[in-house]
Design an enzyme around this catalytic site. Structure first.
Site, PDB file in Angstrom:
ATOM      1  N   ARG A   2       0.847  -1.195   0.000  1.00  0.00           N
ATOM      2  CA  ARG A   2       0.000   0.000   0.000  1.00  0.00           C
ATOM      3  C   ARG A   2       0.885   1.248   0.000  1.00  0.00           C
ATOM      4  O   ARG A   2       2.107   1.169   0.071  1.00  0.00           O
ATOM      5  CB  ARG A   2      -0.910   0.014   1.231  1.00  0.00           C
ATOM      6  CG  ARG A   2      -0.170  -0.048   2.561  1.00  0.00           C
ATOM      7  CD  ARG A   2      -1.149  -0.068   3.727  1.00  0.00           C
ATOM      8  NE  ARG A   2      -0.509  -0.369   4.999  1.00  0.00           N
ATOM      9  CZ  ARG A   2       0.111   0.513   5.771  1.00  0.00           C
ATOM     10  NH1 ARG A   2       0.188   1.773   5.376  1.00  0.00           N
ATOM     11  NH2 ARG A   2       0.647   0.161   6.918  1.00  0.00           N
ATOM     12  N   ASP A  43       5.842  -7.395   1.317  1.00  0.00           N
ATOM     13  CA  ASP A  43       5.160  -6.720   2.419  1.00  0.00           C
ATOM     14  C   ASP A  43       4.905  -7.740   3.518  1.00  0.00           C
ATOM     15  O   ASP A  43       4.854  -8.949   3.258  1.00  0.00           O
ATOM     16  CB  ASP A  43       3.834  -6.111   1.951  1.00  0.00           C
ATOM     17  CG  ASP A  43       3.401  -4.919   2.815  1.00  0.00           C
ATOM     18  OD1 ASP A  43       3.121  -5.129   4.012  1.00  0.00           O
ATOM     19  OD2 ASP A  43       3.354  -3.790   2.295  1.00  0.00           O
ATOM     20  N   ASP A  95       8.087 -10.697   7.476  1.00  0.00           N
ATOM     21  CA  ASP A  95       8.359  -9.700   8.507  1.00  0.00           C
ATOM     22  C   ASP A  95       9.842  -9.372   8.421  1.00  0.00           C
ATOM     23  O   ASP A  95      10.691 -10.172   8.841  1.00  0.00           O
ATOM     24  CB  ASP A  95       7.995 -10.254   9.889  1.00  0.00           C
ATOM     25  CG  ASP A  95       8.268  -9.262  11.016  1.00  0.00           C
ATOM     26  OD1 ASP A  95       8.846  -8.181  10.746  1.00  0.00           O
ATOM     27  OD2 ASP A  95       7.913  -9.572  12.169  1.00  0.00           O
ATOM     28  N   TYR A 148      10.690   7.512  15.572  1.00  0.00           N
ATOM     29  CA  TYR A 148      10.623   7.415  14.117  1.00  0.00           C
ATOM     30  C   TYR A 148      11.710   8.287  13.481  1.00  0.00           C
ATOM     31  O   TYR A 148      12.449   7.839  12.596  1.00  0.00           O
ATOM     32  CB  TYR A 148       9.238   7.857  13.646  1.00  0.00           C
ATOM     33  CG  TYR A 148       9.103   8.043  12.157  1.00  0.00           C
ATOM     34  CD1 TYR A 148       9.025   6.943  11.307  1.00  0.00           C
ATOM     35  CD2 TYR A 148       9.036   9.315  11.592  1.00  0.00           C
ATOM     36  CE1 TYR A 148       8.887   7.113   9.930  1.00  0.00           C
ATOM     37  CE2 TYR A 148       8.897   9.489  10.227  1.00  0.00           C
ATOM     38  CZ  TYR A 148       8.825   8.389   9.402  1.00  0.00           C
ATOM     39  OH  TYR A 148       8.697   8.555   8.044  1.00  0.00           O
ATOM     40  N   LYS A 193      15.039   7.128  11.175  1.00  0.00           N
ATOM     41  CA  LYS A 193      15.204   7.568   9.796  1.00  0.00           C
ATOM     42  C   LYS A 193      16.494   8.362   9.605  1.00  0.00           C
ATOM     43  O   LYS A 193      17.140   8.291   8.547  1.00  0.00           O
ATOM     44  CB  LYS A 193      13.995   8.395   9.371  1.00  0.00           C
ATOM     45  CG  LYS A 193      12.718   7.589   9.190  1.00  0.00           C
ATOM     46  CD  LYS A 193      12.840   6.567   8.064  1.00  0.00           C
ATOM     47  CE  LYS A 193      11.499   5.978   7.679  1.00  0.00           C
ATOM     48  NZ  LYS A 193      11.593   5.034   6.541  1.00  0.00           N
ATOM     49  N   THR A 232      -0.769   9.216   2.153  1.00  0.00           N
ATOM     50  CA  THR A 232      -1.172   7.826   2.003  1.00  0.00           C
ATOM     51  C   THR A 232      -2.499   7.619   2.729  1.00  0.00           C
ATOM     52  O   THR A 232      -2.934   8.458   3.526  1.00  0.00           O
ATOM     53  CB  THR A 232      -0.119   6.897   2.607  1.00  0.00           C
ATOM     54  OG1 THR A 232      -0.037   7.139   4.023  1.00  0.00           O
ATOM     55  CG2 THR A 232       1.253   7.135   1.976  1.00  0.00           C
TER      56      THR A 232
END
Length: 264
Positions: free
Chosen positions: A17, A38, A72, A170, A174, A205
Site C-alpha cells: 500500500r 510486504d 516480517d 521514528y 530515519k 497515504t
C-alpha cells in the site's frame, strides 16, 4: 509503457500500500519486473483511501511480470529468504527499494522526553534494521548486475523536527538510515552499486489520512511552498529516477521530495 527501466528487475518492500505500492506500479510502468514484498500483501485493502486490489494484480493488469512475497523484515533471516526466492524466480535482480516502515508507534507518548525504550527499539527495528538486513543480503545479487541500485526511504523528520518533538523514535531511526545510506554508498561504489535515498515530506497515504485527526498532518498543506501535500506518486517518480540510468552518476545522496516543507 515507458521503457526507462526496461529489462531491469526490482524488489520493493512495503509495497502492499501507500508509497510502496505507488513505487512498485511506477517501476512496472517504466518497464521493470517488480517483486512486491510486504508483511501483508493485502495491507491496504481495508484502509480508506487505499486501492482495493493487490499490488501484484495491478501490475499484472499492466502486462508486467511480478511476484508477491510476504515477510516480517524485522527478522534478519527474512531478508535472505525473500531475496533468494527472487533470485530463483528471476535469476537475480538489479534494484532494491526499501520503503517498508513508518511511524509504527503511537503518536501519544512519542515526544522525545517521554517515548518508551520499547517504542524506540520498535522504530529502529522497523525503519532501520529491516533496511540494513535487506541491503546487506542484496549485495551478492547486485554485484552481478550492470545496473545495480539501492534506494532507501528516510524522512523530512530525519533532517528537521516535528512540532513539539513528536515521533522522536521514528525520526531518529530515519536519521540513522540516512547516514547508513551514505556509508553504504561509499562501501559499495567500487562494485558499481549506487545507493541513494528519498526523503519524503508529508505524504497523503491512506494511513496518514486515517490518522490525521490525531496527528493533524492532513492539514499541513500550507507548510509546503507549493501549497499542497505530497502524493505517493510524487515519491514514486523520484525513486524511479534514482533507480534508472538517468541517475547513473548519483550515489550517496538523500533526495528531499517534500515541496520545500517546513515542520515548524
Amino acid at each position: 509503457m515507458n521503457s526507462a527501466l526496461s529489462g531491469l528487475r526490482a524488489v520493493v518492500t512495503g509495497a502492499g500500500r501507500g508509497i510502496g505500492r505507488a513505487t512498485a506500479i511506477t517501476l512496472a510502468a517504466q518497464g521493470a519486473d517488480v517483486a512486491v514484498v510486504d508483511i501483508d500483501l493485502r495491507s491496504g485493502i481495508d484502509i480508506p483511501g487505499e486501492a482495493d486490489d493487490l499490488t501484484t494484480d495491478a501490475i499484472k493488469a499492466m502486462g508486467a511480470r511480478t511476484i508477491g512475497l510476504q515477510a516480517d523484515l524485522t527478522n534478519e533471516s527474512s531478508a535472505s529468504e525473500i531475496l533468494s526466492a527472487v533470485g530463483k524466480a528471476w535469476g537475480g535482480f538489479d534494484i532494491l527499494i526499501n520503503i517498508a516502515g513508518g511511524a509504527v508507534t503511537p503518536y501519544e507518548g512519542s515526544r522525545a522526553s517521554e517515548i518508551s525504550s520499547a517504542d524506540v527499539r520498535k522504530a529502529i527495528d522497523v525503519n532501520l534494521m529491516s533496511a540494513i538486513y535487506m541491503c546487506q543480503a542484496s549485495v551478492p545479487y547486485l554485484r552481478e548486475s550492470s545496473n545495480a541500485s539501492i534506494v532507501n526511504t528516510t524522512s523530512l523528520s530525519a533532517e528537521s523536527i516535528l512540532p513539539g518533538g513528536a515521533y522522536a523514535g521514528y525520526a531518529l531511526s530515519k536519521a540513522a538510515l540516512a547516514h547508513y545510506t551514505r556509508y553504504l554508498a561509499a562501501d559499495l561504489g567500487h562494485l558499481g552499486i549506487r545507493v541513494n535515498a528519498v526523503s519524503p515530506g508529508y505524504t497523503m497515504t491512506g494511513r496518514i489520512q486515517a490518522n490525521s485527526a490525531e496527528t493533524g498532518f492532513a492539514e499541513k498543506a500550507a507548510s509546503s511552498v507549493l501549497g499542497r501535500l505530497g502524493q505517493p506518486t510524487d515519491i514514486a517518480r523520484s525513486v524511479a529516477f534514482l533507480a534508472s540510468a538517468d541517475s547513473s552518476y548519483i550515489t550517496g545522496q538523500i533526495l528531499s521530495v517534500d515541496g520545500m516543507t517546513t515542520l515548524t
